[in-house]
Design an enzyme around this catalytic site. Structure first.
Site, PDB file in Angstrom:
ATOM      1  CG  HIS A  32      -6.834  -3.196  10.514  1.00 48.48           C
ATOM      2  ND1 HIS A  32      -6.641  -3.797  11.740  1.00 48.48           N
ATOM      3  CD2 HIS A  32      -7.764  -3.939   9.872  1.00 48.48           C
ATOM      4  CE1 HIS A  32      -7.433  -4.844  11.839  1.00 48.48           C
ATOM      5  NE2 HIS A  32      -8.122  -4.960  10.729  1.00 48.48           N
ATOM      6  CB  SER A  33      -2.945   2.077   9.655  1.00 44.47           C
ATOM      7  OG  SER A  33      -2.162   3.169   9.228  1.00 44.47           O
TER       8      SER A  33
END
Length: 127
Positions: free
Chosen positions: A9-10
């Site tokens: 997600h990052s």
């Protein structure tokens, strides 16, 4: 050699882990990070994951590792649409699995062996 794609997600997490795994594996293993949403937000982009898979593929297959919920769903959706058996999602911890897969790929092992190494990293004890 089997390519490796790290989905998070990052953006920073995916890129940093890709850098770490590449340093361990050496320059011959294609390791790609695919992380973050539009404009640097948290999230997962199917287009970014597919592009990373395309860059990592060298003809020997690709092992994909993902961090959480929707990133796993994104990868599963992509693999359903292009189920050729040459891209496999590992049921593995992201960091330990990435390093294990990178090291084994660097020894020119086949797709199933690289996938197994990533998945066996789940049992790695730290103490």
């Amino acid at each position: 050699m089997v390519g490796i794609v790290l989905v998070s997600h990052s953006f920073e997490l995916a890129r940093g882990l890709a850098d770490l795994a590449a340093q361990v594996a050496g320059p011959d293993v294609r390791i790609e990070g695919a992380g973050g949403g539009p404009e640097g937000s948290l999230g997962t982009s199917g287009d970014a994951v597919q592009a990373a898979i395309d860059r990592a593929e060298s003809g020997d297959g690709v092992v994909v590792l993902a961090d959480l919920g929707s990133s796993i769903l994104t990868v599963r959706h992509l693999l359903e649409d292009a189920a050729n058996g040459q891209v496999r999602l590992a049921d593995a911890p992201l960091v330990e699995g990435a390093v294990a897969a990178a090291v084994i790929s660097s020894t020119s092992q086949p797709l199933e062996v690289v996938l197994q190494a990533a998945e066996e990293a789940r049992g790695a004890r730290k103490l």
